[in-house]
Design a protein around this motif. Sequence first.
Motif, PDB file in Angstrom:
ATOM      1  N   CYS A  30       4.716  18.762  -7.015  1.00 44.09           N
ATOM      2  CA  CYS A  30       3.673  19.932  -7.425  1.00 44.09           C
ATOM      3  C   CYS A  30       2.185  19.042  -7.531  1.00 44.09           C
ATOM      4  CB  CYS A  30       3.817  20.348  -8.708  1.00 44.09           C
ATOM      5  SG  CYS A  30       3.580  19.908 -10.137  1.00 44.09           S
ATOM      6  N   LEU A  31       2.508  17.636  -7.869  1.00 42.66           N
ATOM      7  CA  LEU A  31       1.157  16.801  -7.906  1.00 42.66           C
ATOM      8  C   LEU A  31       0.090  17.069  -8.933  1.00 42.66           C
ATOM      9  CD1 LEU A  31       0.378  16.221  -4.198  1.00 42.66           C
ATOM     10  CD2 LEU A  31       2.172  15.335  -5.642  1.00 42.66           C
ATOM     11  N   VAL A  32       0.368  17.836 -10.010  1.00 39.69           N
ATOM     12  CA  VAL A  32      -0.388  18.076 -11.177  1.00 39.69           C
ATOM     13  C   VAL A  32      -0.733  16.703 -11.807  1.00 39.69           C
ATOM     14  CG1 VAL A  32      -0.163  18.928 -13.617  1.00 39.69           C
ATOM     15  CG2 VAL A  32       0.435  20.291 -11.736  1.00 39.69           C
TER      16      VAL A  32
ATOM     17  N   PRO B  57       5.052  20.012 -15.002  1.00 41.65           N
ATOM     18  CA  PRO B  57       5.694  21.363 -15.350  1.00 41.65           C
ATOM     19  C   PRO B  57       7.079  21.228 -15.538  1.00 41.65           C
ATOM     20  CG  PRO B  57       3.999  21.725 -13.582  1.00 41.65           C
ATOM     21  CD  PRO B  57       4.055  20.149 -13.901  1.00 41.65           C
ATOM     22  N   ASP B  58       7.956  20.362 -14.713  1.00 35.14           N
ATOM     23  CA  ASP B  58       9.265  20.165 -14.614  1.00 35.14           C
ATOM     24  C   ASP B  58       9.601  19.176 -15.640  1.00 35.14           C
ATOM     25  OD1 ASP B  58      10.316  22.055 -12.542  1.00 35.14           O
ATOM     26  OD2 ASP B  58       8.483  21.242 -11.867  1.00 35.14           O
TER      27      ASP B  58
ATOM     28  N   ASP C 187       2.485  22.279   2.617  1.00 38.09           N
ATOM     29  CA  ASP C 187       2.748  23.753   2.367  1.00 38.09           C
ATOM     30  C   ASP C 187       1.526  24.718   3.118  1.00 38.09           C
ATOM     31  OD1 ASP C 187       0.576  22.443   1.195  1.00 38.09           O
ATOM     32  OD2 ASP C 187       0.650  23.210  -0.946  1.00 38.09           O
TER      33      ASP C 187
ATOM     34  N   ARG D   2       8.189  28.335  -4.136  1.00 34.92           N
ATOM     35  CA  ARG D   2       7.219  27.543  -3.222  1.00 34.92           C
ATOM     36  C   ARG D   2       7.766  26.172  -3.446  1.00 34.92           C
ATOM     37  NH1 ARG D   2       1.001  28.559  -3.536  1.00 34.92           N
ATOM     38  NH2 ARG D   2       0.123  26.849  -2.324  1.00 34.92           N
TER      39      ARG D   2
ATOM     40  N   GLU E 180      -3.683  25.980  -5.274  1.00 35.97           N
ATOM     41  CA  GLU E 180      -2.754  24.690  -5.103  1.00 35.97           C
ATOM     42  C   GLU E 180      -2.047  24.476  -6.404  1.00 35.97           C
ATOM     43  OE1 GLU E 180      -1.951  23.098  -2.331  1.00 35.97           O
ATOM     44  OE2 GLU E 180      -3.169  24.658  -1.260  1.00 35.97           O
ATOM     45  N   PRO E 181      -0.480  24.044  -6.019  1.00 33.58           N
ATOM     46  CA  PRO E 181       0.199  23.816  -7.402  1.00 33.58           C
ATOM     47  C   PRO E 181      -0.479  22.642  -8.329  1.00 33.58           C
ATOM     48  CG  PRO E 181       1.495  24.100  -5.503  1.00 33.58           C
ATOM     49  CD  PRO E 181       0.191  24.229  -4.979  1.00 33.58           C
ATOM     50  N   ARG E 182      -1.121  21.773  -7.478  1.00 35.29           N
ATOM     51  CA  ARG E 182      -1.598  20.677  -8.477  1.00 35.29           C
ATOM     52  C   ARG E 182      -2.857  21.053  -9.159  1.00 35.29           C
ATOM     53  NH1 ARG E 182      -4.336  16.169  -5.151  1.00 35.29           N
ATOM     54  NH2 ARG E 182      -3.022  16.589  -3.634  1.00 35.29           N
ATOM     55  N   ASP E 183      -3.346  22.234  -9.061  1.00 37.84           N
ATOM     56  CA  ASP E 183      -4.598  22.826 -10.160  1.00 37.84           C
ATOM     57  C   ASP E 183      -4.083  23.493 -11.157  1.00 37.84           C
ATOM     58  OD1 ASP E 183      -6.089  21.382  -8.244  1.00 37.84           O
ATOM     59  OD2 ASP E 183      -6.482  23.149  -6.977  1.00 37.84           O
ATOM     60  N   THR E 184      -2.809  23.637 -11.508  1.00 31.29           N
ATOM     61  CA  THR E 184      -2.417  24.734 -12.541  1.00 31.29           C
ATOM     62  C   THR E 184      -3.045  24.150 -13.776  1.00 31.29           C
ATOM     63  OG1 THR E 184      -0.378  25.253 -11.730  1.00 31.29           O
ATOM     64  CG2 THR E 184      -0.320  24.597 -13.986  1.00 31.29           C
TER      65      THR E 184
ATOM     66  N   ALA F  80      -3.426  15.246 -10.093  1.00 30.13           N
ATOM     67  CA  ALA F  80      -4.834  15.987 -10.687  1.00 30.13           C
ATOM     68  C   ALA F  80      -5.239  15.640 -12.215  1.00 30.13           C
ATOM     69  CB  ALA F  80      -4.654  17.429 -10.396  1.00 30.13           C
TER      70      ALA F  80
ATOM     71  N   GLY G 210       4.558  23.439  -9.758  1.00 29.43           N
ATOM     72  CA  GLY G 210       3.405  23.618 -10.268  1.00 29.43           C
ATOM     73  C   GLY G 210       3.158  24.876 -11.234  1.00 29.43           C
TER      74      GLY G 210
END
Lengths: 304, 310
Positions: B280-282, B258-259, B128, B43, A227-231, B285, A27
């Motif tokens: 990361c699950l971006v 991101p990756d 996490d 992380r 949370e990483p998903r909220d970046t 989202a 993230g």
Amino acid sequence: MTETAFRRMNDLPSTHLLGGGTAMCAGCGGLQAIQEVYDVLGKNTVFVNAAGCMTLLSIYPFTPFRGSWLYTAMASAPAGAQGVRDALDILVEKGRIPPEENVQVVVLTGDGAAYGMGVSATSGAIDRNLDFLYICYDNEGYGNTGQQYSEATPHAARTATSSGPRGYPGYKKDLFSIWAAHRPAYVATVIGAEPLDLARKIETAARVRGPRLILALAPCPTGWDFEPRDTIEIGRLAVRTGVWPLKECVDGQVVHTKVRRPRLPVEEYLKRQGRFEHLFAPERKPEILDEIQARVDAYWQRVE
Amino acid sequence: MYCIRLHGRGGQGMKTASRILGSAFFEEGFEVQDAPRYGAERRGAPIFAYVRAARRPILERGIIRRPDLVVVADETLVPVSAAGVVQGVGPYTVLLIHSAEAPAVWKRRLKLGGEVFTLPVAPEDRADVPLIGASCAGAAARLVGEISRDALEEAIRSELVGMRAEVVAENLERALGAYDRLAPHAGCVREGDAEGVGPFESPDWIDLPFEDARISAPDIHAGGTSVQVRTGLWRTMRPLIDLEHCHRCAWVCSTFCPDGAIRVDDAGAPQIDYDHCKGCLVCVAVCPPHAIHAIPEEQAADAAAAENAA
Ligand SMILES: Cc1ncc(C[n+]2csc(CCOP(=O)(O)OP(=O)(O)O)c2C)c(N)n1
Ligand code: SF4
Ligand SMILES: [Mg+2]
């Protein structure tokens, strides 16, 4: 902005140049922005990288870059860029490398280097009219060493070195204006959450010669505590609340490239991040929240 | 001397767990060493920490090679060789692992001689969540048998000083809950022998011939070599794209990953590169029609195994 290859979202690249398998946090907003930047800049680049999280992009024998990468001490990336630029110029002049190997010299550093330790070397490089592109991913602290405050840390944020009930007492330094005051070729702010705006600015930056800065706000789940998903959401909120103005400066003229009306209250941005939690609990700190809002409002009043 | 090694992922609170255990031992009058193992840990990436405790000065240094107790916050780490969970595990080593599976399963799977204890994974525990560290610390303290409930509580309060009262309370509840649950097994971890120089095994050195700087300098001569690093192993949650609901917007998930782990094929369909996706699950989202959801990695592994069997 003039001619652009990026008119619609669909014009953005859908395959990516930067290799996977890097050591950034899940993230990471800095890596997310660099992905987008690299897709537009392309592989004819040499990155000169000062110590920081992104130094871990290339760990021998692994690199995500398709072209070259060089590591420097924290304060010296622009000096490193000068050396690389001079070497390339000499090699081209002597015909020892073909012109297509005359690559773009890109400095990549965090805010700790860009706003603080590296300012002197940067100012000197701009003064010498060095032909380089400086990319700063601004995660508003010394991320790689555990998020100590830097000159880019916003007022009231909790950092590893600002853990009191009021957070960091200082104010974020205005690096954009410091650069602009040097009258360089180009200065722009970007954010990975606004990819079209970012792509156009990288396109412009890649076209012009001379000292250029791209300043990318880089939401950092680890250092900012979300949370990483909220970046992406945090990045969008930074723009929608007016905390992170998207702008560019050409020939001394500052233009805002995305103006949000109406702006969301800054609280919408702050309350999503653990580093501002103490402004809301155990009890609300209205005087700090009001001050942050007033500073953002005053900025936009000057602009509008 | 007790030698305890704790394994987890960055963000799960295992560094804090090691400090809590260390402080609790200290409260009980032990000499203590506790340290996280630092590297390029991030992380989600595998990390470990270790604790040494003895009633004499500790002269040993460095990582623990022969642990008396191994604590694992996240069972998905076991097959990850870089995590080194079973490294140096001997016939008396006790294993404490967060897992829904029975201790006997782990004993068989890892061919362990020592006792195995599992801590149930609470449904609200996303991987996490730092609270996992608290239950690990509480359970480990009890298994060692030398740490009183009060010393554990005191250690938690001192390590979490500055955190919000609710956070401290939640951590205490988790840690003391695990401590109480393992009461029947108090003291099952045995103190190992001193790590003398006797059993020292020299590492597998590779002798390299002397080369000139063009070869011996750490230069990388090819681009994109990072793809050999399988950061997919960091993942605890796996994003899945439901192509029936995907609008083929062609850029949203792919641009925001991101990756750079999502590419779009010629037909406009996004595909996830699970070798590098860190979970990361971006993408979950940002997907406008919500066509991406996430499932725990163990479930994904089970589903794959079932598919193979069918
Ligand atoms: C002169 C010097 N001081 C301290 C360090 C240790 N150090 C390595 S990375 C880092 C943090 C850099 O912060 P920033 O430039 O913001 O990059 P980030 O880590 O946030 O990506 C520090 C302090 C160093 N490498 N050199
Ligand atoms: S600490 Fe922040 S900036 Fe550094 S790799 Fe992690 S998310 Fe990225
Ligand atoms: Mg930084």
